[in-house]
Scaffold this motif. Structure first.
Motif, PDB file in Angstrom:
ATOM      1  N   ASP A 139      -2.047  -6.370 -19.291  1.00 42.66           N
ATOM      2  CA  ASP A 139      -1.949  -7.591 -20.089  1.00 42.66           C
ATOM      3  C   ASP A 139      -1.219  -8.708 -19.348  1.00 42.66           C
ATOM      4  O   ASP A 139      -1.422  -9.878 -19.635  1.00 42.66           O
ATOM      5  CB  ASP A 139      -1.212  -7.317 -21.401  1.00 42.66           C
ATOM      6  CG  ASP A 139      -1.995  -6.402 -22.331  1.00 42.66           C
ATOM      7  OD1 ASP A 139      -3.230  -6.293 -22.159  1.00 42.66           O
ATOM      8  OD2 ASP A 139      -1.369  -5.788 -23.220  1.00 42.66           O
ATOM      9  N   TYR A 140      -0.370  -8.348 -18.387  1.00 49.29           N
ATOM     10  CA  TYR A 140       0.429  -9.347 -17.673  1.00 49.29           C
ATOM     11  C   TYR A 140      -0.261  -9.845 -16.406  1.00 49.29           C
ATOM     12  O   TYR A 140       0.364 -10.466 -15.549  1.00 49.29           O
ATOM     13  CB  TYR A 140       1.834  -8.822 -17.367  1.00 49.29           C
ATOM     14  CG  TYR A 140       1.898  -7.400 -16.877  1.00 49.29           C
ATOM     15  CD1 TYR A 140       1.754  -7.094 -15.530  1.00 49.29           C
ATOM     16  CD2 TYR A 140       2.113  -6.364 -17.777  1.00 49.29           C
ATOM     17  CE1 TYR A 140       1.820  -5.788 -15.078  1.00 49.29           C
ATOM     18  CE2 TYR A 140       2.182  -5.048 -17.336  1.00 49.29           C
ATOM     19  CZ  TYR A 140       2.030  -4.769 -15.985  1.00 49.29           C
ATOM     20  OH  TYR A 140       2.101  -3.474 -15.555  1.00 49.29           O
ATOM     21  N   GLY A 141      -1.556  -9.569 -16.262  1.00 51.09           N
ATOM     22  CA  GLY A 141      -2.331 -10.188 -15.200  1.00 51.09           C
ATOM     23  C   GLY A 141      -2.553  -9.374 -13.938  1.00 51.09           C
ATOM     24  O   GLY A 141      -3.237  -9.829 -13.039  1.00 51.09           O
ATOM     25  N   LEU A 142      -1.983  -8.199 -13.836  1.00 50.34           N
ATOM     26  CA  LEU A 142      -2.183  -7.365 -12.654  1.00 50.34           C
ATOM     27  C   LEU A 142      -3.161  -6.239 -12.957  1.00 50.34           C
ATOM     28  O   LEU A 142      -3.290  -5.801 -14.100  1.00 50.34           O
ATOM     29  CB  LEU A 142      -0.867  -6.737 -12.203  1.00 50.34           C
ATOM     30  CG  LEU A 142       0.225  -7.659 -11.715  1.00 50.34           C
ATOM     31  CD1 LEU A 142       1.472  -6.853 -11.378  1.00 50.34           C
ATOM     32  CD2 LEU A 142      -0.230  -8.454 -10.515  1.00 50.34           C
ATOM     33  N   ARG A 143      -3.815  -5.778 -11.933  1.00 48.62           N
ATOM     34  CA  ARG A 143      -4.608  -4.553 -12.015  1.00 48.62           C
ATOM     35  C   ARG A 143      -3.887  -3.538 -11.155  1.00 48.62           C
ATOM     36  O   ARG A 143      -3.621  -3.776  -9.976  1.00 48.62           O
ATOM     37  CB  ARG A 143      -6.020  -4.784 -11.481  1.00 48.62           C
ATOM     38  CG  ARG A 143      -6.920  -3.580 -11.647  1.00 48.62           C
ATOM     39  CD  ARG A 143      -8.389  -3.996 -11.502  1.00 48.62           C
ATOM     40  NE  ARG A 143      -9.238  -2.883 -11.846  1.00 48.62           N
ATOM     41  CZ  ARG A 143      -9.611  -1.942 -10.969  1.00 48.62           C
ATOM     42  NH1 ARG A 143      -9.251  -2.014  -9.706  1.00 48.62           N
ATOM     43  NH2 ARG A 143     -10.362  -0.939 -11.359  1.00 48.62           N
ATOM     44  N   ASP A 144      -3.519  -2.398 -11.754  1.00 54.19           N
ATOM     45  CA  ASP A 144      -2.745  -1.425 -10.997  1.00 54.19           C
ATOM     46  C   ASP A 144      -3.014  -0.003 -11.450  1.00 54.19           C
ATOM     47  O   ASP A 144      -3.723   0.230 -12.425  1.00 54.19           O
ATOM     48  CB  ASP A 144      -1.250  -1.747 -11.053  1.00 54.19           C
ATOM     49  CG  ASP A 144      -0.587  -1.476 -12.401  1.00 54.19           C
ATOM     50  OD1 ASP A 144      -1.290  -1.117 -13.375  1.00 54.19           O
ATOM     51  OD2 ASP A 144       0.635  -1.632 -12.500  1.00 54.19           O
TER      52      ASP A 144
ATOM     53  N   GLN B  99      -0.611  -2.026  -7.037  1.00 55.82           N
ATOM     54  CA  GLN B  99      -1.396  -3.106  -7.630  1.00 55.82           C
ATOM     55  C   GLN B  99      -2.402  -3.646  -6.627  1.00 55.82           C
ATOM     56  O   GLN B  99      -2.227  -3.519  -5.423  1.00 55.82           O
ATOM     57  CB  GLN B  99      -0.483  -4.231  -8.124  1.00 55.82           C
ATOM     58  CG  GLN B  99       0.162  -5.024  -6.993  1.00 55.82           C
ATOM     59  CD  GLN B  99       1.133  -6.047  -7.514  1.00 55.82           C
ATOM     60  OE1 GLN B  99       1.931  -5.760  -8.396  1.00 55.82           O
ATOM     61  NE2 GLN B  99       1.073  -7.251  -6.977  1.00 55.82           N
ATOM     62  N   GLN B 100      -3.452  -4.242  -7.171  1.00 53.01           N
ATOM     63  CA  GLN B 100      -4.441  -4.911  -6.350  1.00 53.01           C
ATOM     64  C   GLN B 100      -3.795  -6.156  -5.737  1.00 53.01           C
ATOM     65  O   GLN B 100      -3.172  -6.937  -6.435  1.00 53.01           O
ATOM     66  CB  GLN B 100      -5.651  -5.323  -7.204  1.00 53.01           C
ATOM     67  CG  GLN B 100      -6.707  -6.110  -6.483  1.00 53.01           C
ATOM     68  CD  GLN B 100      -7.413  -5.308  -5.405  1.00 53.01           C
ATOM     69  OE1 GLN B 100      -7.846  -4.192  -5.642  1.00 53.01           O
ATOM     70  NE2 GLN B 100      -7.526  -5.870  -4.227  1.00 53.01           N
ATOM     71  N   SER B 101      -3.909  -6.315  -4.421  1.00 55.12           N
ATOM     72  CA  SER B 101      -3.388  -7.520  -3.769  1.00 55.12           C
ATOM     73  C   SER B 101      -4.118  -8.735  -4.308  1.00 55.12           C
ATOM     74  O   SER B 101      -5.304  -8.677  -4.632  1.00 55.12           O
ATOM     75  CB  SER B 101      -3.575  -7.455  -2.249  1.00 55.12           C
ATOM     76  OG  SER B 101      -2.795  -6.430  -1.713  1.00 55.12           O
TER      77      SER B 101
END
Length: 143
Positions: free
Chosen positions: A121-126, A140-142
């Motif tokens: 929800d906070y904008g990262l994909r991890d 996390q995805q760079s």
């Protein structure tokens, strides 16, 4: 546009420390699965210290043994070992250029998967895994 200037007292991150419970297992995980280079490998047996880090970067992780002494009692050491094993004491946040490929390599290597890659929800994909000692690693995805 104003350029930021670095203060004479500014510092950068050089290394962080994570405990290991098995130097060989940790070495194989960080070197062979995550692709970190080995910068130092000192000591031996239960007192082996490994410094690893991503190629081309100055930052490093020092993988160190748990040990008694310096004011740490056997009971405190046992408490630390239990916290580490369940992934609730130490950890690190990493980034990968290709999170899905990194996750696939972790699965193929038999890593302890805590969370598959998801969009947060906070904008990262991890994703999240535990290293051989139990330390929690979020990757996390760079950007």
């Amino acid at each position: 546009m104003t350029q930021k200037t670095r203060s004479a007292t500014a510092c950068s991150i050089h290394s962080s420390f994570l405990p290991h419970t098995d130097a060989e297992a940790s070495l194989a995980f960080y070197r062979d699965v995550l692709g970190f280079e080995v910068r130092l490998d000192v000591g031996g047996g239960q007192m082996r210290w490994l410094t690893v880090g991503p190629a081309g970067q100055d930052t490093a992780i020092v993988l160190h043994p748990l040990f008694e002494g310096n004011g740490i009692t056997p009971e405190e050491n046992a408490t630390l070992a239990a916290l580490i094993a369940k992934g609730s004491y130490f950890g690190a946040n990493l980034a990968a250029d290709d999170l899905d490929a990194t996750f696939a390599a972790l699965v193929a290597a038999g890593a302890d998967i805590v969370q598959e890659p998801i969009d947060q929800d906070y904008g990262l994909r991890d994703c999240a895994v535990r290293d051989p000692a139990g330390n929690l690693l979020r990757i996390q995805q760079s950007a």
